[in-house]
Motif scaffolding. Structure first.
Motif, PDB file in Angstrom:
ATOM      1  N   LYS A  50     -14.509 -31.659 -95.437  1.00  0.00           N
ATOM      2  CA  LYS A  50     -14.865 -32.412 -94.235  1.00  0.00           C
ATOM      3  C   LYS A  50     -14.238 -31.875 -92.952  1.00  0.00           C
ATOM      4  CE  LYS A  50     -11.310 -35.935 -95.027  1.00  0.00           C
ATOM      5  NZ  LYS A  50     -10.605 -35.176 -96.023  1.00  0.00           N
ATOM      6  N   ASP A  51     -13.331 -30.908 -93.067  1.00  0.00           N
ATOM      7  CA  ASP A  51     -12.736 -30.301 -91.877  1.00  0.00           C
ATOM      8  C   ASP A  51     -12.145 -28.940 -92.254  1.00  0.00           C
ATOM      9  OD1 ASP A  51      -9.992 -30.668 -92.866  1.00  0.00           O
ATOM     10  OD2 ASP A  51     -10.193 -32.772 -92.285  1.00  0.00           O
ATOM     11  N   GLY A  52     -11.626 -28.252 -91.252  1.00  0.00           N
ATOM     12  CA  GLY A  52     -11.101 -26.918 -91.477  1.00  0.00           C
ATOM     13  C   GLY A  52      -9.913 -26.862 -92.423  1.00  0.00           C
ATOM     14  N   ASP A  53      -9.022 -27.855 -92.326  1.00  0.00           N
ATOM     15  CA  ASP A  53      -7.861 -27.899 -93.238  1.00  0.00           C
ATOM     16  C   ASP A  53      -8.317 -27.959 -94.692  1.00  0.00           C
ATOM     17  OD1 ASP A  53      -5.803 -27.793 -91.376  1.00  0.00           O
ATOM     18  OD2 ASP A  53      -5.562 -29.969 -91.262  1.00  0.00           O
ATOM     19  N   GLU A  54      -9.183 -28.922 -94.966  1.00  0.00           N
ATOM     20  CA  GLU A  54      -9.685 -29.090 -96.324  1.00  0.00           C
ATOM     21  C   GLU A  54     -10.532 -27.883 -96.736  1.00  0.00           C
ATOM     22  OE1 GLU A  54     -12.254 -32.263 -99.035  1.00  0.00           O
ATOM     23  OE2 GLU A  54     -11.936 -32.708 -96.916  1.00  0.00           O
ATOM     24  N   GLY A  55     -11.264 -27.323 -95.778  1.00  0.00           N
ATOM     25  CA  GLY A  55     -12.093 -26.147 -96.057  1.00  0.00           C
ATOM     26  C   GLY A  55     -11.274 -24.959 -96.536  1.00  0.00           C
ATOM     27  N   LEU A  56     -10.150 -24.698 -95.870  1.00  0.00           N
ATOM     28  CA  LEU A  56      -9.290 -23.582 -96.261  1.00  0.00           C
ATOM     29  C   LEU A  56      -8.690 -23.831 -97.642  1.00  0.00           C
ATOM     30  CD1 LEU A  56      -8.039 -20.865 -95.518  1.00  0.00           C
ATOM     31  CD2 LEU A  56      -6.169 -22.123 -94.407  1.00  0.00           C
ATOM     32  N   LYS A 102      -9.291 -30.996 -86.431  1.00  0.00           N
ATOM     33  CA  LYS A 102      -8.133 -30.303 -87.023  1.00  0.00           C
ATOM     34  C   LYS A 102      -8.247 -28.807 -86.780  1.00  0.00           C
ATOM     35  CE  LYS A 102      -7.119 -33.904 -90.335  1.00  0.00           C
ATOM     36  NZ  LYS A 102      -6.915 -34.282 -91.699  1.00  0.00           N
ATOM     37  N   ILE A 103      -8.825 -28.067 -87.707  1.00  0.00           N
ATOM     38  CA  ILE A 103      -9.030 -26.626 -87.519  1.00  0.00           C
ATOM     39  C   ILE A 103     -10.509 -26.421 -87.202  1.00  0.00           C
ATOM     40  CG2 ILE A 103      -9.008 -24.362 -88.630  1.00  0.00           C
ATOM     41  CD1 ILE A 103      -6.761 -25.274 -90.399  1.00  0.00           C
ATOM     42  N   THR A 104     -10.809 -25.765 -86.095  1.00  0.00           N
ATOM     43  CA  THR A 104     -12.209 -25.504 -85.747  1.00  0.00           C
ATOM     44  C   THR A 104     -12.812 -24.502 -86.739  1.00  0.00           C
ATOM     45  OG1 THR A 104     -11.716 -23.615 -84.332  1.00  0.00           O
ATOM     46  CG2 THR A 104     -11.731 -25.811 -83.286  1.00  0.00           C
ATOM     47  N   GLY A 105     -14.110 -24.442 -86.764  1.00  0.00           N
ATOM     48  CA  GLY A 105     -14.791 -23.492 -87.640  1.00  0.00           C
ATOM     49  C   GLY A 105     -14.416 -22.056 -87.329  1.00  0.00           C
ATOM     50  N   GLU A 106     -14.299 -21.753 -86.048  1.00  0.00           N
ATOM     51  CA  GLU A 106     -13.935 -20.385 -85.650  1.00  0.00           C
ATOM     52  C   GLU A 106     -12.557 -20.007 -86.189  1.00  0.00           C
ATOM     53  OE1 GLU A 106     -13.768 -17.682 -81.595  1.00  0.00           O
ATOM     54  OE2 GLU A 106     -14.389 -19.771 -81.459  1.00  0.00           O
ATOM     55  N   LYS A 107     -11.593 -20.911 -86.058  1.00  0.00           N
ATOM     56  CA  LYS A 107     -10.239 -20.659 -86.577  1.00  0.00           C
ATOM     57  C   LYS A 107     -10.271 -20.587 -88.104  1.00  0.00           C
ATOM     58  CE  LYS A 107      -5.748 -20.300 -86.489  1.00  0.00           C
ATOM     59  NZ  LYS A 107      -5.142 -19.021 -86.158  1.00  0.00           N
ATOM     60  N   LEU A 108     -11.057 -21.448 -88.728  1.00  0.00           N
ATOM     61  CA  LEU A 108     -11.186 -21.421 -90.186  1.00  0.00           C
ATOM     62  C   LEU A 108     -11.712 -20.068 -90.654  1.00  0.00           C
ATOM     63  CD1 LEU A 108     -11.168 -22.717 -93.004  1.00  0.00           C
ATOM     64  CD2 LEU A 108     -13.440 -23.649 -92.478  1.00  0.00           C
ATOM     65  N   ILE A 109     -12.692 -19.544 -89.950  1.00  0.00           N
ATOM     66  CA  ILE A 109     -13.250 -18.236 -90.314  1.00  0.00           C
ATOM     67  C   ILE A 109     -12.172 -17.165 -90.260  1.00  0.00           C
ATOM     68  CG2 ILE A 109     -14.830 -16.422 -89.518  1.00  0.00           C
ATOM     69  CD1 ILE A 109     -16.775 -18.797 -88.792  1.00  0.00           C
ATOM     70  N   THR A 110     -11.337 -17.176 -89.211  1.00  0.00           N
ATOM     71  CA  THR A 110     -10.280 -16.161 -89.134  1.00  0.00           C
ATOM     72  C   THR A 110      -9.274 -16.335 -90.269  1.00  0.00           C
ATOM     73  OG1 THR A 110      -8.917 -17.454 -87.585  1.00  0.00           O
ATOM     74  CG2 THR A 110     -10.485 -15.897 -86.624  1.00  0.00           C
ATOM     75  N   LEU A 111      -8.936 -17.588 -90.610  1.00  0.00           N
ATOM     76  CA  LEU A 111      -7.974 -17.830 -91.695  1.00  0.00           C
ATOM     77  C   LEU A 111      -8.549 -17.414 -93.053  1.00  0.00           C
ATOM     78  CD1 LEU A 111      -6.617 -21.308 -90.537  1.00  0.00           C
ATOM     79  CD2 LEU A 111      -5.386 -19.123 -90.496  1.00  0.00           C
ATOM     80  N   ILE A 112      -9.816 -17.706 -93.279  1.00  0.00           N
ATOM     81  CA  ILE A 112     -10.445 -17.299 -94.543  1.00  0.00           C
ATOM     82  C   ILE A 112     -10.504 -15.779 -94.630  1.00  0.00           C
ATOM     83  CG2 ILE A 112     -12.633 -17.227 -95.815  1.00  0.00           C
ATOM     84  CD1 ILE A 112     -13.074 -20.164 -94.998  1.00  0.00           C
ATOM     85  N   LYS A 113     -10.863 -15.118 -93.534  1.00  0.00           N
ATOM     86  CA  LYS A 113     -10.955 -13.648 -93.539  1.00  0.00           C
ATOM     87  C   LYS A 113      -9.580 -13.002 -93.755  1.00  0.00           C
ATOM     88  CE  LYS A 113     -15.270 -12.355 -93.101  1.00  0.00           C
ATOM     89  NZ  LYS A 113     -15.901 -11.395 -93.996  1.00  0.00           N
ATOM     90  N   GLU A 114      -8.525 -13.641 -93.255  1.00  0.00           N
ATOM     91  CA  GLU A 114      -7.170 -13.132 -93.513  1.00  0.00           C
ATOM     92  C   GLU A 114      -6.836 -13.262 -94.999  1.00  0.00           C
ATOM     93  OE1 GLU A 114      -4.510 -15.291 -90.949  1.00  0.00           O
ATOM     94  OE2 GLU A 114      -5.346 -14.367 -89.146  1.00  0.00           O
ATOM     95  N   TYR A 115      -7.269 -14.336 -95.606  1.00  0.00           N
ATOM     96  CA  TYR A 115      -7.024 -14.592 -97.025  1.00  0.00           C
ATOM     97  C   TYR A 115      -7.920 -13.704 -97.902  1.00  0.00           C
ATOM     98  CZ  TYR A 115      -7.210 -17.054-101.506  1.00  0.00           C
ATOM     99  OH  TYR A 115      -7.188 -17.366-102.849  1.00  0.00           O
ATOM    100  N   ASP A 116      -9.193 -13.568 -97.513  1.00  0.00           N
ATOM    101  CA  ASP A 116     -10.177 -12.829 -98.304  1.00  0.00           C
ATOM    102  C   ASP A 116     -11.080 -12.048 -97.347  1.00  0.00           C
ATOM    103  OD1 ASP A 116     -12.244 -11.902 -99.911  1.00  0.00           O
ATOM    104  OD2 ASP A 116     -12.931 -13.886-100.541  1.00  0.00           O
ATOM    105  N   ALA A 117     -10.748 -10.781 -97.142  1.00  0.00           N
ATOM    106  CA  ALA A 117     -11.490  -9.952 -96.191  1.00  0.00           C
ATOM    107  C   ALA A 117     -12.969  -9.818 -96.560  1.00  0.00           C
ATOM    108  CB  ALA A 117     -10.848  -8.566 -96.101  1.00  0.00           C
ATOM    109  N   ASN A 118     -13.300 -10.021 -97.838  1.00  0.00           N
ATOM    110  CA  ASN A 118     -14.686  -9.890 -98.291  1.00  0.00           C
ATOM    111  C   ASN A 118     -15.443 -11.212 -98.329  1.00  0.00           C
ATOM    112  OD1 ASN A 118     -14.435  -7.066 -98.779  1.00  0.00           O
ATOM    113  ND2 ASN A 118     -13.274  -7.556-100.621  1.00  0.00           N
TER     114      ASN A 118
END
Length: 123
Positions: free
Chosen positions: A33-39, A58-74
């Motif tokens: 339901k939000d960026g925190d839970e999404g990550l 909480k965490i915007t989608g744009e910030k979530l995308i950067t955090l996910i890409k840091e965790y999993d570049a693919n």
């Protein structure tokens, strides 16, 4: 196939999930339901694809995308958003997203993105 839908709107989650299920019957669909839970969910389930809204608390989608890409570049990320600013699209393209889909998510848009997913040899 595992798909994560990250959107603060339960209505949008249901629309996206129902349209994807019509095209990809075997897909397992997870929600956040939000960026925190999404990550957190991304890290725990390692989805094949994640659909991400941009405008969330909480965490915007744009910030979530950067955090996910840091965790999993693919990571294979698909943005589904009402925010259609050209500058946002260009910035997101630099993150290597799979697609940017303008809301509302329709049957035609679902078919196009699910065809792309079906044709992905790495899933």
């Amino acid at each position: 196939m595992k798909i994560l839908i990250v959107d603060d709107s339960i209505f949008s989650q249901k629309i996206i999930a129902n349209l994807i299920k019509k095209q990809l019957q075997n897909a397992l669909i997870y929600f956040a339901k939000d960026g925190d839970e999404g990550l957190e969910k991304y890290k725990s389930i390692n989805p094949d694809y994640a659909f991400v809204d941009l405008l969330m608390p909480k965490i915007t989608g744009e910030k979530l995308i950067t955090l996910i890409k840091e965790y999993d570049a693919n990571a294979k990320l698909i943005v589904v958003s009402a925010d259609v600013q050209k500058s946002i699209k260009e910035e997101l393209d630099s993150y290597g997203i799979v697609a940017f889909i303008n809301k509302p998510f329709t049957e035609e848009k679902s078919k196009n993105i699910c065809d792309l997913i079906r044709n992905d040899k790495n899933v």
